[in-house]
Design a protein around this motif. Structure first.
Motif, PDB file in Angstrom:
ATOM      1  N   CYS A 109     -18.321 -61.424  26.682  1.00  0.00           N
ATOM      2  CA  CYS A 109     -18.353 -62.352  27.818  1.00  0.00           C
ATOM      3  C   CYS A 109     -19.387 -63.441  27.572  1.00  0.00           C
ATOM      4  O   CYS A 109     -20.529 -63.142  27.225  1.00  0.00           O
ATOM      5  CB  CYS A 109     -18.728 -61.588  29.088  1.00  0.00           C
TER       6      CYS A 109
ATOM      7  N   TYR B 165     -18.855 -65.458  35.451  1.00  0.00           N
ATOM      8  CA  TYR B 165     -18.124 -65.622  36.705  1.00  0.00           C
ATOM      9  C   TYR B 165     -16.783 -66.311  36.503  1.00  0.00           C
ATOM     10  O   TYR B 165     -16.155 -66.749  37.469  1.00  0.00           O
ATOM     11  CB  TYR B 165     -18.980 -66.387  37.728  1.00  0.00           C
ATOM     12  N   SER B 166     -16.337 -66.430  35.264  1.00  0.00           N
ATOM     13  CA  SER B 166     -15.063 -67.096  34.995  1.00  0.00           C
ATOM     14  C   SER B 166     -13.907 -66.310  35.611  1.00  0.00           C
ATOM     15  O   SER B 166     -13.873 -65.081  35.556  1.00  0.00           O
ATOM     16  CB  SER B 166     -14.858 -67.209  33.485  1.00  0.00           C
ATOM     17  N   PRO B 167     -12.926 -67.033  36.194  1.00  0.00           N
ATOM     18  CA  PRO B 167     -11.753 -66.325  36.731  1.00  0.00           C
ATOM     19  C   PRO B 167     -10.786 -65.866  35.640  1.00  0.00           C
ATOM     20  O   PRO B 167      -9.882 -65.073  35.907  1.00  0.00           O
ATOM     21  CB  PRO B 167     -11.092 -67.389  37.620  1.00  0.00           C
ATOM     22  N   THR B 168     -10.974 -66.364  34.410  1.00  0.00           N
ATOM     23  CA  THR B 168     -10.074 -65.985  33.320  1.00  0.00           C
ATOM     24  C   THR B 168     -10.569 -64.700  32.677  1.00  0.00           C
ATOM     25  O   THR B 168     -11.725 -64.601  32.282  1.00  0.00           O
ATOM     26  CB  THR B 168     -10.029 -67.107  32.259  1.00  0.00           C
ATOM     27  N   VAL B 169      -9.674 -63.731  32.588  1.00  0.00           N
ATOM     28  CA  VAL B 169     -10.061 -62.396  32.138  1.00  0.00           C
ATOM     29  C   VAL B 169      -9.253 -62.033  30.888  1.00  0.00           C
ATOM     30  O   VAL B 169      -8.051 -62.285  30.827  1.00  0.00           O
ATOM     31  CB  VAL B 169      -9.812 -61.370  33.269  1.00  0.00           C
TER      32      VAL B 169
ATOM     33  N   ASP C 110     -10.131 -56.816  29.826  1.00  0.00           N
ATOM     34  CA  ASP C 110     -10.752 -56.859  31.162  1.00  0.00           C
ATOM     35  C   ASP C 110     -12.056 -57.633  31.226  1.00  0.00           C
ATOM     36  O   ASP C 110     -12.853 -57.422  32.145  1.00  0.00           O
ATOM     37  CB  ASP C 110     -11.012 -55.430  31.702  1.00  0.00           C
TER      38      ASP C 110
ATOM     39  N   PRO D 117     -14.167 -60.993  31.828  1.00  0.00           N
ATOM     40  CA  PRO D 117     -14.114 -62.376  32.316  1.00  0.00           C
ATOM     41  C   PRO D 117     -14.834 -63.318  31.349  1.00  0.00           C
ATOM     42  O   PRO D 117     -15.839 -62.939  30.752  1.00  0.00           O
ATOM     43  CB  PRO D 117     -14.871 -62.305  33.647  1.00  0.00           C
TER      44      PRO D 117
ATOM     45  N   CYS E 261     -10.655 -65.951  25.645  1.00  0.00           N
ATOM     46  CA  CYS E 261     -10.052 -66.758  26.717  1.00  0.00           C
ATOM     47  C   CYS E 261     -10.411 -68.228  26.562  1.00  0.00           C
ATOM     48  O   CYS E 261      -9.803 -69.083  27.214  1.00  0.00           O
ATOM     49  CB  CYS E 261     -10.557 -66.327  28.090  1.00  0.00           C
TER      50      CYS E 261
ATOM     51  N   TYR F 114     -15.494 -54.228  34.134  1.00  0.00           N
ATOM     52  CA  TYR F 114     -15.648 -54.938  32.861  1.00  0.00           C
ATOM     53  C   TYR F 114     -15.418 -54.097  31.621  1.00  0.00           C
ATOM     54  O   TYR F 114     -15.190 -54.640  30.543  1.00  0.00           O
ATOM     55  CB  TYR F 114     -17.060 -55.556  32.785  1.00  0.00           C
TER      56      TYR F 114
END
Lengths: 305, 305
Positions: free
Chosen positions: A163, A167-171, A175, A177, A182, B265
């Motif tokens: 990661c 807080y990105s909405p793309t996951v 699983d 984000p 992404c 996560y």
């Protein structure tokens, strides 16, 4: 079963669209390369027959190593977990299926690509090295002190699922984000660019032509890659990072802004940046790495002598 | 130089405010513990004399191992890079300084803490394990297949400098924006909370009392920790993650929301989450781990026999 001194080995890389096969000699020279389409008719037996015929054609009776996506079983005889087109291969025992009279070691495809690059490519002779494979998704592998990190359940090296934007909405499919995958993987390039670009290749072409939107979008992807590489450097501390996969073929359109971005993020306690190197074996790295694993596996002739 | 069969060893952990010393036996039992203040008068000789007197007092002639912040030289005789109060110790050869007649192995303090926990603490018997030390900053260490990851320049395990928020204006001392350390380390708790909380301890107390601002702030820190642990799991794939340091003493106020956040996560290909375990050796882990390294180092008597 003729298992001579294993002067040669066959490496087979199972991909979602293509099967790649190589015959290599002990010094890593590639004597022959073959491509076959990946059939997807759900007939596992016919698929195995295809692989077996390819292995026999490349080197009848020789040791075989296999590279495939997914998580490898600890005994290295099968893929224990695999999503997508090759899902049906989960649990298939390749040592039994190919009847080679010795272990057919299975290696995760990104792991195999790094082993290939360490043996014959950009990472030759290196012992502490990480690799990023930038394509549809982002794969990866890590070698520490000459040992590939496989991990407790074969999951090590999934660098694309670090990661960098919590807080990105793309996951990601794992699983996560705001995972690297992404932000630079080709699989979601359309969503990521508001349907402006169909492929990362097209995005990079537009970047080269100084299209301002492409410029911003591509440098955002490169920034994500840079912070991930810098994070990984802080975690495993390699002497070099190899970058391969289709997107890496962009050459300086990738490496020039990447080196520049690394200056902002890389911790340089002794002033020396970690080397960033393009992969050199291209799409054959996995098959070559898999063949190397077959050569390194104990053969029954040597163990019974 | 009496180097008997090294049934015992001394471990010394050099911290910014305290020096901790232990005498341990070969089975890891701690026979004695001593604390000394870290003097900071710039007099290197007097500092070394203090360490030497402490080592002699704990175990005259016995093997000694040293733990300290910073990056350890590959020959393990010195810290090659260190910031902060102990900066003057950079390059000091502890094997020469303590005149033990054998190597005085130096270990990074977070590395030593993990070695201690693996030997005698929460990670006993584990071979694939990562540790986070949550305190003023965030330290870390990783063991793979029973081997500590030291890295090419001794930098491995700097988990606190993984980026989880790539556009954050807050940058860690290792030049990383939105690094875990910036989001949960105690060093910037005042800035991070708009001067509302002086310490992470106070923040957690207010969280326990259901103060709504504390609730939001603490869960943001825990979320950063969760995505970092999940990222690290994807990279090195341990069987357990140990969490230590002062902040970990919050107990369930940390572990309950952390386990909950991990569910969002963590990638679970086989359904089993990686174990999250509180460290058990507390502030003595580094000294105990350093003593273990001294016992594991070849002694001159055994090599000359």
């Amino acid at each position: 079963m003729t298992t001579p001194d294993a002067a040669h080995a066959v490496g087979i890389d199972l991909g979602g669209t293509q099967i790649k096969g190589v015959l290599v000699d002990r010094s890593g020279g590639v004597l022959r390369r073959e491509l076959r389409p990946t059939t997807d008719d759900g007939d596992l037996r016919s698929f195995v027959r295809t692989i077996r015929a390819l292995a026999d054609e490349l080197g009848n009776g020789m040791p075989v190593g296999l590279s495939a996506p997914g998580l490898v079983r600890p005994d290295r005889r099968a893929i224990a977990w695999m999503r997508g087109r090759l899902h049906g291969l989960e649990g298939l025992d390749w040592t039994d299926s190919l009847e080679r009279g010795q272990l057919v070691p299975v290696t995760n495809d990104a792991h195999a690509a790094l082993l290939g690059e360490v043996w014959q490519g950009a990472a030759r002779g290196l012992k502490d090295v990480a690799m990023f494979t930038l394509g549809t998704g982002v794969g990866g592998a890590i070698m520490v002190d000459g040992h590939l990190l496989r991990g407790h359940i074969g999951r090590a090296g999934h660098i694309g699922h670090i990661c960098v934007d919590r807080y990105s909405p793309t996951v990601s499919i794992a699983d996560m984000p705001g995972a690297l995958e992404c932000l630079i993987g080709n699989y979601n390039i359309r969503e990521r660019t508001g349907d402006r670009f169909e492929t990362t290749h097209a995005l990079i072409e537009a970047y080269r032509e100084r299209d301002p939107v492409a410029y911003r979008l591509w440098l955002e992807s490169v920034q994500a890659l840079a912070v991930t590489i810098a994070s990984l450097i802080n975690v495993v501390d390699p002497e070099a990072v190899i970058i391969g996969g289709g997107i890496a073929q962009a050459g300086e359109a990738l490496f020039e802004p990447l080196r520049k971005a690394m200056k902002d993020y890389e911790w340089l306690p002794f002033g020396e940046p970690v080397k960033l190197l393009p992969a050199t074996l291209g799409e054959w790295a996995g098959a070559i790495g898999a063949a190397g694993e077959a050569l390194a596996s104990p053969s029954p002739s040597s163990s019974s002598s």
